[in-house]
Design a protein around this motif. Structure first.
Motif, PDB file in Angstrom:
ATOM      1  N   ALA A 147       1.319   2.414  -3.460  1.00  0.00           N
ATOM      2  CA  ALA A 147       0.028   2.551  -4.362  1.00  0.00           C
ATOM      3  C   ALA A 147       0.029   3.996  -4.943  1.00  0.00           C
ATOM      4  O   ALA A 147       0.469   4.944  -4.368  1.00  0.00           O
ATOM      5  N   GLN A 155       0.893  -1.273   0.007  1.00  0.00           N
ATOM      6  CA  GLN A 155      -0.016   0.151   0.147  1.00  0.00           C
ATOM      7  C   GLN A 155       1.065   1.402   0.238  1.00  0.00           C
ATOM      8  O   GLN A 155       0.333   2.478  -0.429  1.00  0.00           O
ATOM      9  N   ILE A 196      -4.091   1.674  -7.105  1.00  0.00           N
ATOM     10  CA  ILE A 196      -4.960   1.647  -5.691  1.00  0.00           C
ATOM     11  C   ILE A 196      -5.995   0.573  -5.920  1.00  0.00           C
ATOM     12  O   ILE A 196      -6.619   0.540  -6.739  1.00  0.00           O
ATOM     13  N   PRO A 197      -5.867  -0.454  -4.908  1.00  0.00           N
ATOM     14  CA  PRO A 197      -5.280  -0.616  -3.527  1.00  0.00           C
ATOM     15  C   PRO A 197      -3.918  -1.391  -3.983  1.00  0.00           C
ATOM     16  O   PRO A 197      -3.195  -1.628  -2.874  1.00  0.00           O
TER      17      PRO A 197
END
Length: 316
Positions: A141, A138, A146-147
């Motif tokens: 990202a 993350q 994203i995610p």
């Protein structure tokens, strides 16, 4: 500066008594120029050696993954920096069909892999172990991924080696192809200057490895079974769950080259280049902004005692 292997010099000198015919000196030898700076340098050194031998040379811009048909047809006569870890299937087909022949190793020590600027280790505890990427994806990202985290992969026409490893190792990253080698460098520069996270597919030799303190992720050692047998490796359901296979960098030519330009064929067969020679020249081009031709001319002038025996062995 010792920039070509001792073995090359010895082999070249040993062959002095067996000089080859020059062949069609009135027709240009066309060398493939691909998409990255190191290849430009490698190719221009080879070309200048051929010119010193008395040949005409043309540098032909050619897509790395799709140049093999043109080479097999004799429209391109040689390519002097082919990476075994990232070569199209068409190459093997053309070799098997007899249109292309290998000219031996360039002997340029190389490595490819998934990499990151050193400061990124603070953003992903556990690096360089590849398992760490499962927990910190993350942090990488972007709006388009994203995610998932973002992996900046090679340009699309170089293949998808980064994406293959994300899939094989089931890492939560989306591979986004860079537009060019320059775009890859821009990513490394921006990440280093802004201290932002970056995961990237990259290689050495490259001046940026030192300039941006780039580190490789430790992936399971690549071996042939990894690429063919899903049961091999940490993911029993997929291939490519490992590092890049050890990279061999080699040269290849149109099958008719030896008959048409015997001495040139011998020169290119014996030509090798070291990382210690290539990497500083890459920095002069990409960092200092010097033209490839200028950088190569300076290297040729400073290292005549190294390359001249290769030319002489084939021509005298």
């Amino acid at each position: 500066m010792k920039t070509l292997t001792l073995g090359l010099a010895a082999a070249s000198l040993a062959g002095t008594a067996m000089a080859a015919d020059m062949g069609a000196v009135d027709e240009p030898i066309k060398l493939a120029v691909n998409e990255w700076t190191g290849q430009h340098i490698t190719t221009h050194i080879a070309g200048e050696m051929l010119k010193q031998a008395g040949y005409q040379v043309e540098y032909v811009t050619a897509g790395y993954m799709n140049m093999y048909q043109a080479m097999s047809d004799g429209e391109i006569h040689a390519a002097v920096e082919i990476w075994s870890s990232n070569v199209s299937d068409d190459y093997a087909v053309k070799v098997e069909d007899g249109g292309i022949v290998e000219l031996g190793d360039l002997e340029l020590a190389a490595k490819e892999g998934i990499a990151y600027p050193a400061h990124v280790a603070d953003m992903c505890p556990g690096l360089p172990a590849w398992e760490a990427l499962k927990e910190c994806a993350q942090n990488f990202a972007t709006a388009e991924t994203i995610p998932q985290g973002r992996l900046v992969d090679y340009p699309a026409d170089w293949g998808t080696p980064g994406a293959d490893r994300m899939t094989g190792l089931e890492l939560p990253f989306k591979a986004v192809p860079a537009g060019s080698e320059g775009a890859l460098i821009a990513e490394l520069r921006a990440s280093t200057e802004r201290q932002t996270p970056l995961l990237i597919t990259f290689w050495q030799p490259h001046w940026a490895m030192s300039a941006y303190d780039v580190q490789f992720v430790d992936l399971p050692v690549g071996e042939e079974a990894c690429f063919n047998d899903p049961a091999w490796g940490p993911n029993p359901n997929a291939v490519n769950d490992c590092d890049f296979s050890p990279t061999r960098i080699f040269k290849a030519a149109w099958a008719g080259m030896e008959e048409k330009w015997p001495a040139a064929h011998e020169i290119l067969s014996n030509y090798t280049l070291s990382v210690d020679a290539q990497q500083p020249m890459m920095g002069e081009v990409d960092v200092d902004g010097k033209p490839v031709e200028e950088v190569v001319a300076a290297w040729m002038a400073e290292n005549e005692q190294v390359w001249r025996p290769v030319v002489d062995a084939a021509t005298e």
